[in-house]
Design an enzyme around this catalytic site. Sequence first.
Site, PDB file in Angstrom:
ATOM      1  N   PHE A 100      45.875  41.422   1.184  1.00  0.00           N
ATOM      2  CA  PHE A 100      45.993  40.241   0.832  1.00  0.00           C
ATOM      3  C   PHE A 100      45.822  39.182   2.116  1.00  0.00           C
ATOM      4  CE2 PHE A 100      47.986  36.316  -0.882  1.00  0.00           C
ATOM      5  CZ  PHE A 100      47.492  36.206  -2.240  1.00  0.00           C
ATOM      6  N   LYS A 103      33.077  46.538   3.274  1.00  0.00           N
ATOM      7  CA  LYS A 103      31.688  46.911   3.411  1.00  0.00           C
ATOM      8  C   LYS A 103      31.828  48.448   3.981  1.00  0.00           C
ATOM      9  CE  LYS A 103      31.118  43.710   6.530  1.00  0.00           C
ATOM     10  NZ  LYS A 103      31.904  42.637   6.429  1.00  0.00           N
ATOM     11  N   GLU A 157      29.020  42.481  -4.611  1.00  0.00           N
ATOM     12  CA  GLU A 157      28.168  41.541  -4.000  1.00  0.00           C
ATOM     13  C   GLU A 157      28.618  40.771  -3.045  1.00  0.00           C
ATOM     14  OE1 GLU A 157      25.093  39.989  -5.865  1.00  0.00           O
ATOM     15  OE2 GLU A 157      25.138  39.399  -3.985  1.00  0.00           O
ATOM     16  N   VAL A 169      27.457  41.610   1.022  1.00  0.00           N
ATOM     17  CA  VAL A 169      26.522  41.374   1.800  1.00  0.00           C
ATOM     18  C   VAL A 169      25.978  39.737   1.337  1.00  0.00           C
ATOM     19  CG1 VAL A 169      23.648  41.715   1.829  1.00  0.00           C
ATOM     20  CG2 VAL A 169      25.315  43.674   1.234  1.00  0.00           C
ATOM     21  N   GLU A 203      35.059  36.349  15.745  1.00  0.00           N
ATOM     22  CA  GLU A 203      36.536  36.834  16.150  1.00  0.00           C
ATOM     23  C   GLU A 203      36.732  37.069  17.529  1.00  0.00           C
ATOM     24  OE1 GLU A 203      37.013  40.566  13.422  1.00  0.00           O
ATOM     25  OE2 GLU A 203      35.491  39.593  11.935  1.00  0.00           O
ATOM     26  N   ASP A 206      27.582  44.626  12.241  1.00  0.00           N
ATOM     27  CA  ASP A 206      27.603  44.063  10.940  1.00  0.00           C
ATOM     28  C   ASP A 206      26.664  43.890  10.138  1.00  0.00           C
ATOM     29  OD1 ASP A 206      29.757  42.398   9.185  1.00  0.00           O
ATOM     30  OD2 ASP A 206      28.017  40.956   9.533  1.00  0.00           O
ATOM     31  N   LYS A 227      25.451  45.854   6.664  1.00  0.00           N
ATOM     32  CA  LYS A 227      25.086  45.365   5.194  1.00  0.00           C
ATOM     33  C   LYS A 227      23.801  45.664   4.995  1.00  0.00           C
ATOM     34  CE  LYS A 227      27.944  40.960   6.161  1.00  0.00           C
ATOM     35  NZ  LYS A 227      28.068  39.743   7.206  1.00  0.00           N
ATOM     36  N   GLY A 259      33.652  32.939   4.778  1.00  0.00           N
ATOM     37  CA  GLY A 259      34.633  31.751   4.213  1.00  0.00           C
ATOM     38  C   GLY A 259      35.367  32.691   3.020  1.00  0.00           C
TER      39      GLY A 259
END
Lengths: 163, 339
Positions: free
Chosen positions: B17, B129, B153, B156, B214, B225, B229, B322
């Site tokens: 969460f 991922k 979904e 990526v 980050e 990253d 993907k 986001g």
Amino acid sequence: MKISMDIELKDIPGQLVRALQPVSDSGGNIVSVVHQHDKKTPSGRIPVQLVVELDEQRLERLVRALTERGVRVVRTGEERLKESMVVLLIGHIVHSDLRETIDSIDRTGFAEVVALSLSMPSVDEESSASVTISAIGDQELREALHILEGTAKEKGIMVIAPI
Amino acid sequence: MSMRSNMKTVRISIIGFGYVGAGLAEVIRRKRADLVSTYGLDVRIVGIADLNGIFIDEQGLDEAELLKLRTGAKDWERPGGMTTLELIKELDYEVMVETTHTDVTSGQPGLTHITTALESGRHVVTSNKGPLALEYSRLTDLAAAQGCALKYEATVGGAMPLISLIRDNLAGNGVLSIQGILNGTCNYILTRMAEEGLPYEHVLKEAQELGYAEADPSSDVKGLDTAVKLVILANSVFGMNATYRDVEVTGITAITPDALKLADDAGYVIKLIGEVSREGCLKARPRLVPKDDPLNVGGTLNVATIKTDLAGDITVIGKGAGPIEAASAILADIISIYR
């Protein structure tokens, strides 16, 4: 070397084969043939563009053989560099002998570095360069990039190529 | 709009969460009426689990209450000492949403969560991922054997539809390659460096202050990253059996304002481009993108050009990150299970 030739054929069947035979007879290698059958010269002949790989010394004999077969040779010349691309280099370019990197392309015979601009913040910092490579065809251009990437990798230089 | 008579109750659990999990709770709260009227779905969150604790309610938890956990206005609980795995196995629900953090080395804890849920016959929707980049074929085989859906979904391109776009809307097309910007942090940094002529470190700091990067940005800026993907695309779209170790990766940390200026002079921008092709090309590296190419998008946007044999080139652009954007992709996956 690669030689481009503009030739003109009579508009009767079998002429293209007649024109190509002497190329292989003289030890040449046909790179490309552009034959536009629907295009004609004012004298009613059909223009064809040939690119052949041939020892330069044998060119004269080839032109003679073609003329004897009724093929008009309008122009011969070294193949122009038609395709080009910009790539960026980042790293210790100057320290790592930029000349040698460029030579690795120029040595191929089918590609050249035709423009270069260098940006060097200070001697010890990494510099950036944009390099324009030209080659006689798309495939040769990709081969040249491949060579550049190989040389750059050995020298720890980053290559940024177009998508 | 009329109420559907054949309404279906969909009970979900959210494992992890953090900002994506909370984003999904917020989206479900906002969309409750639409989900009922448009899709005939009564979506209820019946359990959430996090490192900090667990909440369960078989009738459905109140999303507004759950969101207080994120602000500290509500404390975590752990009824009966229940563990996350016990919740995944034993609670009555249909869909597990896995939104824990990505760990590409071990895939954990997501890998265990997803395996356990599938083994217990639950559908899985994930934004994580790691598990897919490491064990794609084992997980998809397990899902198929169990007759469960496994949807991802959100892994990526965030909100940008890519996997389902290819599977559903471009069905029948052969996909030749996919090329794009799959990391918003890198795009932000390179866009700002190019616009302002600022050095990498400066813009990175700015991105961190704005929350676009980050505290440890290495996974983003070193291209990992993007690589992960690409692997998910390689496996799901091209049927490869790749892991992130198969991707040739070069990050953006060595890009200088000088290089961006030289690129600009030649009519290009520099972008971190991920590329996967049918021939097996699997690369994430800085490339020159012509200024007028559709891949030249700025800010934190993501973009991908799909080259196909029938439709030609299709380019999608969207927000890659986001909480609400990721939740958008997750919600679409949940809805698609019941279509």
